[in-house]
Design an enzyme around this catalytic site. Structure first.
Site: not given
Ligand code: SAH
Length: 242
Positions: A59, A61-62, A91, A117, A150
């Protein structure tokens, strides 16, 4: 436009995003200033770069500019007391900013649910929130981070005034549209080979409209997906310039 926003400090990063027109609202500027991105990355050296950072478990952080775009789109619905769902909370950074946007200094505090998740990221994001001074908000239930898929949303706290989705879905997830309040707004990257950010609005009568905002570049989640070919969600990272 994007990478030029990088700053030496959190304040400089946010000021640069204001200067380049990525943040137009003082409320967003104030809320982002309360959240130190250094508390939500693995390596502090890249904290104030306007780029996604790897946070482990496949993963990221955007990028700050992506968070800014999301907040600008969702702002009209982020009033004190609002209910917010942050899907793919990773994050915990955006969950924290959203919390500040739905909390009045003296008065109503909203509820922000982050759903993620990967259990390890949920644990780490809770530590990040604590380090960033949000322990009380977590203890009081104003911020709730849960492990879950999610794509199904989190109906027990909904309906939500705002739903932010941080991972790209191949098609519009019906459960999330269902859990939007009347009125409510969702910001979600949608698409298979290529993704675009879609703003979904539900009006006071429950009528749903969609508008494509811009294209995004994504990075495929490197973890094994249980969702089946073409059904997994991928990470959305940076704005596509086309
Ligand atoms: N908004 C966050 C993470 C962005 S990356 C930030 O900026 O820190 C996208 C995230 O979505 C990742 O952490 C990934 O694990 C999560 N993700 C992907 N598919 C998912 C799902 N089906 N259910 C829940 N989380 C999910």
């Amino acid at each position: 436009m994007a990478w030029t926003c990088t700053g030496a400090t959190n304040a400089e990063l946010i000021a640069n995003m204001g200067r380049f027109g990525l943040i137009n609202s003082e409320r967003i500027q104030a809320a982002m200033s309360k959240v130190d991105r250094a508390n939500y990355v693995r390596h502090r050296s890249g904290a104030y770069e306007d780029s996604p950072q790897y946070i482990g478990h496949g993963a990221t952080i955007s990028a700050p500019h992506m968070h800014a775009h999301a907040l600008e789109s969702l702002l009209p619905f982020l009033h004190p007391g609002a209910r917010v769902l942050d899907v793919g909370s990773g994050s915990g950074y955006l969950t924290a900013v959203l919390h500040h946007l739905v909390s009045a200094e003296h008065g109503t505090t909203g509820t922000v649910v982050g759903i993620e998740h990967i259990p390890e990221l949920v644990g780490w994001s809770m530590e990040n929130l604590r380090r960033d001074g949000l322990e009380a908000a977590v203890n009081d239930g104003h911020i709730k981070i849960v492990v879950g898929d999610g794509r199904q949303g989190y109906p027990s706290v909904g309906p939500y005034d705002v739903i932010h989705v941080g991972a790209a879905a191949p098609t519009m997830p019906a459960a999330l549209v269902e859990q939007l309040a009347c009125p409510g707004r969702m910001f979600i990257p949608i698409g298979k080979a290529q993704q675009a950010i879609v703003q979904v609005d539900k009006d006071g009568e429950g009528k749903v409209t969609q508008r494509e905002l811009f294209g995004v570049m994504t990075e495929r989640n490197r973890l094994e997906s249980t969702a089946g070919e073409g059904q997994e969600w991928v990470l959305s990272t940076t704005v596509r310039k086309d």
